[in-house]
Design an enzyme around this catalytic site. Structure first.
Site, mmCIF file in Angstrom:
data_model
loop_
_atom_site.group_PDB
_atom_site.id
_atom_site.type_symbol
_atom_site.label_atom_id
_atom_site.label_comp_id
_atom_site.label_asym_id
_atom_site.label_seq_id
_atom_site.Cartn_x
_atom_site.Cartn_y
_atom_site.Cartn_z
ATOM 1 N N GLU A 1 0.821 -1.203 0.000
ATOM 2 C CA GLU A 1 0.000 0.000 0.000
ATOM 3 C C GLU A 1 0.854 1.252 0.000
ATOM 4 O OE1 GLU A 1 -3.230 0.156 2.660
ATOM 5 O OE2 GLU A 1 -3.811 -1.925 2.376
ATOM 6 N N CYS B 1 2.872 8.514 1.559
ATOM 7 C CA CYS B 1 3.234 7.587 2.622
ATOM 8 C C CYS B 1 3.613 6.272 1.954
ATOM 9 C CB CYS B 1 2.069 7.398 3.586
ATOM 10 S SG CYS B 1 2.399 6.224 4.928
ATOM 11 N N CYS C 1 4.812 -6.602 8.084
ATOM 12 C CA CYS C 1 5.697 -6.069 9.125
ATOM 13 C C CYS C 1 5.845 -7.103 10.232
ATOM 14 C CB CYS C 1 5.135 -4.773 9.701
ATOM 15 S SG CYS C 1 6.217 -3.985 10.925
ATOM 16 N N CYS D 1 3.049 -4.432 16.346
ATOM 17 C CA CYS D 1 2.492 -3.449 17.281
ATOM 18 C C CYS D 1 0.993 -3.700 17.426
ATOM 19 C CB CYS D 1 2.756 -2.033 16.781
ATOM 20 S SG CYS D 1 4.515 -1.620 16.700
ATOM 21 N N CYS E 1 -1.709 -1.678 15.397
ATOM 22 C CA CYS E 1 -1.438 -1.438 13.979
ATOM 23 C C CYS E 1 -1.948 -2.593 13.119
ATOM 24 C CB CYS E 1 0.063 -1.261 13.766
ATOM 25 S SG CYS E 1 0.536 -0.976 12.044
ATOM 26 N N CYS F 1 -2.825 6.582 9.598
ATOM 27 C CA CYS F 1 -1.703 6.002 10.316
ATOM 28 C C CYS F 1 -2.165 4.788 11.130
ATOM 29 C CB CYS F 1 -1.097 7.048 11.238
ATOM 30 S SG CYS F 1 0.361 6.493 12.120
#
Length: 361
Positions: A102, A115, A122, A126, A129, A347
């Site tokens: 993305e 961004c 990942c 987290c 997220c 975010c």
């Protein structure tokens, strides 16, 4: 009959050309039996005209263009495009191996920020997220990072002014590719380093390694380092960032101080506010104590919800109280209300799966 050395030759090339500098392109062009001035033409078509296939380069001789059809440029395909009410656009980009990443285009006045992702997925996991919920797939190559910027620039028909490495992935775990991409974005596409931000959750030794690297290509580091702190105590940080259990907050901040001392560059701290967990004014005072003594800036980000967890965004009054508590302690602070909520492009919301959205074509 002797060859002149300039006839079109069959080209066998598997490494994409996107990301190569002008001298590297010149070496490649000459190796194909073409005059060196063709490199400037190739450079222009790659970075200014965002060509997807070398056969499209009309200034090249027809025979040579035909022989270049199989040479990979390194461009992706837009698999899906969705737009939020704020005007922010999220792109699902399909890479050559079928993986999906993305990128997000964020307009603000006459500026256009992209961004970008640095990995497919990942590994940091987290808790707040969406990207981390899908796990890690692989690193992105430099051309796959550069392509995201060119895709947004081409789609908007507007020059990109700013880049934030805050998409999918942990940039410092793919540092060589990230620095190579920044070199190209800066020196070949012309985006100033001061308009680029690299975000990290913090990996032991990597911030110091970045500082000691000291350069992007032949230029000193000028981009902004943003550290995702999100807590003012080790206990809260461990709760929301599992990897922090192996990297005490005191050690992370010492690396940040070393970075400032070595580079002379300020560090920005990202702090996502989660209602009832890390948004109390007393925690702001604790955060101020941690950051006192070296050049820094805090970006407060009210939480953007995802489906998998039940964290809540604090009220505006709570956000304002936290920011004011930092200001009272003489900490520079900005509240960053994220755009892109309507397209899951804010975010913490990026994920590499297709979901029903309002498509804009």
């Amino acid at each position: 009959m002797a060859r002149s050395g300039l006839e079109p030759q069959a080209v066998a090339e598997t490494t994409p050309l996107l990301g190569r500098s002008l001298p590297e392109l010149q070496d490649w062009v000459v190796a194909q039996g073409q005059p060196s001035y063709r490199a400037k033409q190739l450079h222009q078509w790659l970075y200014e005209r965002s060509v997807h296939n070398l056969a499209e380069i009309s200034v090249f001789p027809k025979d040579w263009r035909q022989s270049l059809q199989s040479v990979p440029v390194g461009r992706s395909r837009i698999a899906e495009r969705s737009q939020s009410p704020s005007g922010t656009v999220k792109y699902l980009l399909q890479l050559d191996d079928g993986e999906i990443i993305e990128a997000v285009g964020i307009p603000s006045g006459d500026r256009l920020t992209v961004c970008v992702s640095s990995q497919v997925g990942c590994a940091m996991a987290c808790d707040f997220c969406a990207t981390g919920k899908g796990g890690f797939r692989r690193h992105l190559a430099p051309h796959e990072i550069i392509d995201q910027v060119l895709t947004v620039q081409e789609n908007w028909q507007q020059r990109v002014s700013n880049i934030v490495f805050m998409g999918m992935g942990e940039p410092l775990l793919n540092l060589d590719s990230v620095l190579s991409a920044i070199r190209c974005l800066n020196q070949d596409i012309g985006i100033g380093q001061r308009g680029i931000t690299v975000s990290t959750v913090g990996i032991p030794g990597h911030i110091r390694r970045l500082a000691e690297t000291g350069r992007v290509g032949d230029r000193p580091l000028q981009f902004t380092l943003a550290v995702s702190l999100h807590a003012s105590s080790q206990a809260v940080r461990d709760q929301i960032i599992p990897s922090s259990r192996h990297y005490p907050i005191t050690d992370l901040l010492q690396e940040c101080r070393d970075y400032v001392q070595i580079t002379g560059r300020r560090v920005t701290f990202e702090y996502i506010l989660l209602a009832g967990l890390n948004d109390h004014p007393a925690q702001a005072e604790q955060l101020a104590k941690l950051l006192r003594g070296f050049q820094s800036h805090v970006n407060l980000i009210p939480y953007n919800p995802i489906d998998e967890v039940e964290y809540q965004r604090p009220s505006k009054a709570r956000v304002d109280a936290f920011a004011e508590a930092l200001r009272q302690q003489r900490i520079a602070v900005t509240v960053r209300w994220s755009k892109g909520l309507g397209a899951d492009a804010a975010c913490g919301q990026l994920r590499a799966n297709r979901r029903p959205t309002s498509l804009t074509v």
